[in-house]
Design an enzyme around this catalytic site. Structure first.
Site, PDB file in Angstrom:
ATOM      1  N   GLU A  13      31.435  44.250  27.572  1.00  0.00           N
ATOM      2  CA  GLU A  13      30.507  45.074  28.220  1.00  0.00           C
ATOM      3  C   GLU A  13      29.822  46.345  27.702  1.00  0.00           C
ATOM      4  O   GLU A  13      29.952  47.263  28.015  1.00  0.00           O
ATOM      5  CB  GLU A  13      30.958  45.717  29.869  1.00  0.00           C
ATOM      6  N   ASN A  26      32.226  39.988  25.083  1.00  0.00           N
ATOM      7  CA  ASN A  26      32.387  39.357  26.183  1.00  0.00           C
ATOM      8  C   ASN A  26      31.332  40.507  27.237  1.00  0.00           C
ATOM      9  O   ASN A  26      31.655  41.593  26.930  1.00  0.00           O
ATOM     10  CB  ASN A  26      33.646  39.549  26.747  1.00  0.00           C
ATOM     11  N   HIS A  81      30.129  36.365  36.861  1.00  0.00           N
ATOM     12  CA  HIS A  81      30.256  36.967  38.199  1.00  0.00           C
ATOM     13  C   HIS A  81      28.983  36.561  39.021  1.00  0.00           C
ATOM     14  O   HIS A  81      27.945  37.591  38.902  1.00  0.00           O
ATOM     15  CB  HIS A  81      30.753  38.391  38.186  1.00  0.00           C
ATOM     16  N   GLU A 132      34.783  34.748  33.363  1.00  0.00           N
ATOM     17  CA  GLU A 132      35.314  35.479  34.404  1.00  0.00           C
ATOM     18  C   GLU A 132      34.526  34.954  35.541  1.00  0.00           C
ATOM     19  O   GLU A 132      34.125  35.354  36.787  1.00  0.00           O
ATOM     20  CB  GLU A 132      34.948  36.984  34.612  1.00  0.00           C
ATOM     21  N   ASP A 159      33.174  33.698  39.087  1.00  0.00           N
ATOM     22  CA  ASP A 159      33.222  33.715  40.375  1.00  0.00           C
ATOM     23  C   ASP A 159      31.819  33.458  41.153  1.00  0.00           C
ATOM     24  O   ASP A 159      30.854  34.053  40.477  1.00  0.00           O
ATOM     25  CB  ASP A 159      34.207  34.771  40.992  1.00  0.00           C
TER      26      ASP A 159
HETATM   27  O1  G3I Z   1      47.536  49.936  39.150  1.00  0.00           O
HETATM   28  C1  G3I Z   1      46.961  50.526  40.206  1.00  0.00           C
HETATM   29  C2  G3I Z   1      48.106  50.774  41.369  1.00  0.00           C
HETATM   30  O2  G3I Z   1      49.269  51.697  40.806  1.00  0.00           O
HETATM   31  C3  G3I Z   1      47.401  51.570  42.279  1.00  0.00           C
HETATM   32  O3  G3I Z   1      48.285  52.013  43.736  1.00  0.00           O
HETATM   33  C4  G3I Z   1      46.197  50.707  42.944  1.00  0.00           C
HETATM   34  C5  G3I Z   1      45.507  51.808  44.058  1.00  0.00           C
HETATM   35  O4  G3I Z   1      43.931  51.469  43.970  1.00  0.00           O
HETATM   36  O5  G3I Z   1      45.273  50.674  41.916  1.00  0.00           O
HETATM   37  C6  G3I Z   1      45.921  49.942  41.002  1.00  0.00           C
HETATM   38  O6  G3I Z   1      44.963  49.627  39.936  1.00  0.00           O
HETATM   39  C7  G3I Z   1      43.887  48.948  40.171  1.00  0.00           C
HETATM   40  C8  G3I Z   1      43.853  47.649  39.064  1.00  0.00           C
HETATM   41  O7  G3I Z   1      42.828  46.857  39.382  1.00  0.00           O
HETATM   42  C9  G3I Z   1      45.070  46.967  39.249  1.00  0.00           C
HETATM   43  O8  G3I Z   1      45.230  46.277  40.471  1.00  0.00           O
HETATM   44  C10 G3I Z   1      42.544  49.507  40.207  1.00  0.00           C
HETATM   45  O9  G3I Z   1      42.464  50.488  41.235  1.00  0.00           O
HETATM   46  C11 G3I Z   1      41.201  48.460  40.386  1.00  0.00           C
HETATM   47  O10 G3I Z   1      40.134  49.226  39.972  1.00  0.00           O
HETATM   48  C12 G3I Z   1      41.756  47.574  39.249  1.00  0.00           C
HETATM   49  O11 G3I Z   1      40.423  46.628  39.453  1.00  0.00           O
HETATM   50  C13 G3I Z   1      40.355  45.809  38.377  1.00  0.00           C
HETATM   51  C14 G3I Z   1      38.977  46.024  37.591  1.00  0.00           C
HETATM   52  O12 G3I Z   1      38.651  44.989  36.655  1.00  0.00           O
HETATM   53  C15 G3I Z   1      38.898  47.248  37.191  1.00  0.00           C
HETATM   54  O13 G3I Z   1      37.816  47.745  36.588  1.00  0.00           O
HETATM   55  C16 G3I Z   1      40.221  44.198  38.934  1.00  0.00           C
HETATM   56  O14 G3I Z   1      41.624  44.134  39.229  1.00  0.00           O
HETATM   57  C17 G3I Z   1      39.806  43.444  37.844  1.00  0.00           C
HETATM   58  O15 G3I Z   1      39.557  42.300  38.320  1.00  0.00           O
HETATM   59  C18 G3I Z   1      38.532  43.835  37.354  1.00  0.00           C
HETATM   60  O16 G3I Z   1      38.435  42.822  36.102  1.00  0.00           O
HETATM   61  C19 G3I Z   1      37.053  43.092  35.489  1.00  0.00           C
HETATM   62  C20 G3I Z   1      37.047  42.535  33.885  1.00  0.00           C
HETATM   63  O17 G3I Z   1      38.008  43.109  33.412  1.00  0.00           O
HETATM   64  C21 G3I Z   1      35.955  42.859  33.280  1.00  0.00           C
HETATM   65  N1  G3I Z   1      34.655  42.274  33.962  1.00  0.00           N
HETATM   66  C22 G3I Z   1      34.529  42.865  35.271  1.00  0.00           C
HETATM   67  C23 G3I Z   1      35.592  42.305  36.100  1.00  0.00           C
HETATM   68  C24 G3I Z   1      35.299  42.720  37.431  1.00  0.00           C
HETATM   69  O18 G3I Z   1      35.349  44.165  37.667  1.00  0.00           O
END
Ligand code: G3I
Length: 330
Positions: free
Chosen positions: A146, A187, A223, A250, A252
């Site tokens: 990105e 990517n 996405h 990715e 969806d």
């Molecule tokens: O690990 C913490 C946890 O300790 C805490 O309790 C909880 C409370 O919100 O948050 C947890 O972290 C979260 C993490 O995912 C793990 O579950 C974050 O808040 C959350 O923001 C994070 O989201 C991820 C996101 O990337 C972050 O930008 C998504 O799961 C993940 O699917 C998403 O993936 C990205 C790709 O890497 C890049 N392209 C876009 C895609 C979608 O945004």
């Protein structure tokens, strides 16, 4: 010799479930994958689908990102990524690495760096350590993620601010040094329609190649939004025309609530359209969907009002979308 001739004639019946990965391989591709991590594969409902023949590759959804793997300078934590890689390999699946240089999920200590020499060393050490640890076990890496704005300019980040475009060269060279056999990807999202972003990415790939930077692939995240998938078939060949391999990394297709039977049917058609786009591009090596079950998708929290973007519903039942992919591979 007779055996290999026989093997090439084996046809997978389209009515057999649980074999999407085998079916995409029969189309000459390398994998159908999914995002996964310990939080999802340890779910007793998700796990059997993850290890089924529908998926042949996993991408760590979060466990490979910088804030997880190097939360403090030189302090590494591979607990979750080790678990994901071990789960994958013990179940005969391959792993796409995600992601090494990204402006999100980037620890504050990296963002606080103010000089280019320090940042260069930090990038090199991060990549050498993470990629080197999984040398020979992770077949491809999203090296930079990105890095463009939708208008085609470079995204503002500590990397671009201190190093300019050269941060890309530094990252790819470090990744190649750490694992010479891993496929190295750039990517990004919104590469599924024409415009300045995809133009800028293709132009950068040309410059990287002319500088001898070791890049192997372009990941188009994909996405997508229900009913708006028509651009993929037009843009994927443009990415492939760079001569690099391409992948949908990715995928969806999110639905605006409420979900209806008609929308699920549209989603089946849309997944079919996108999957066929990869099938018809020779350099498209595989497709990764961004999660297995709708209950674990990032979509609901990130795009309020949208939901249900994946192949399996919240009860791990196959959706019409699954049939759309199945038909594209059959
Ligand atoms: O690990 C913490 C946890 O300790 C805490 O309790 C909880 C409370 O919100 O948050 C947890 O972290 C979260 C993490 O995912 C793990 O579950 C974050 O808040 C959350 O923001 C994070 O989201 C991820 C996101 O990337 C972050 O930008 C998504 O799961 C993940 O699917 C998403 O993936 C990205 C790709 O890497 C890049 N392209 C876009 C895609 C979608 O945004």
């Amino acid at each position: 010799m007779k055996l290999s001739v026989f093997a090439s004639l084996v046809v997978v019946p389209s009515s057999v479930f649980g074999l999407l990965d085998q079916k995409i391989k029969a189309k000459g591709k390398v994998y159908l994958g999914s995002a996964l991590d310990p939080n999802t594969f340890n779910d007793g409902a998700v796990r059997p689908v993850a290890i089924s023949g529908d998926f042949g590759a996993f991408t760590p959804e979060n466990s490979g990102k910088w804030d997880t793997t190097e939360p403090a300078r030189g302090v590494f934590n591979f607990t979750n990524l080790d678990a994901l890689v071990n789960f994958a390999t013990s179940n005969g699946k391959i792993v796409r690495g995600h992601t090494l240089v990204w402006h999100q999920q980037l620890p504050a200590w990296v963002q606080a760096i103010r000089d280019s020499n320090t940042l260069t060393q930090v990038i090199q050490n991060h990549i050498a350590t993470e990629v080197g640890r999984y040398r020979g076990r992770i077949f491809a890496w999203d090296v930079v993620n990105e890095i463009f704005n939708d208008n085609g300019t470079f995204r503002t980040s500590v990397f671009f601010n201190l190093l300019g475009e050269n941060f890309v060269d530094i990252a790819f060279r470090a990744a190649r040094a750490a694992d010479p056999n891993a496929k190295l990807y750039i990517n990004d999202f919104n590469l599924d329609g024409p415009g300045p972003k995809i133009d800028a990415l293709i132009a950068l790939v040309g410059r990287l190649k002319s500088r001898g930077v070791p890049i192997d692939g372009i990941g188009s995240q994909s996405h997508l939004i229900l009913g708006q998938v028509g651009g993929v078939a037009g843009q994927l060949p443009r990415l492939a025309a760079t001569g690099l391999q391409v992948a949908l990394t990715e995928l969806d297709i999110r639905i605006q609530s409420p979900v209806t039977t008609q929308k699920l049917q549209q989603q089946q058609n849309d997944f079919n359209t996108v999957a066929r786009a990869c099938i018809s591009v020779p350099n498209c090596v595989g497709i990764t969907v961004w999660g297995i079950s709708d209950k674990n998708s990032f979509v609901d929290s990130t795009f309020p009002g949208f939901t249900a973007p994946l192949l399996f519903d919240r009860n791990l039942q196959r959706k019409p979308a699954y049939n759309g992919v199945d038909a594209a591979f059959s």
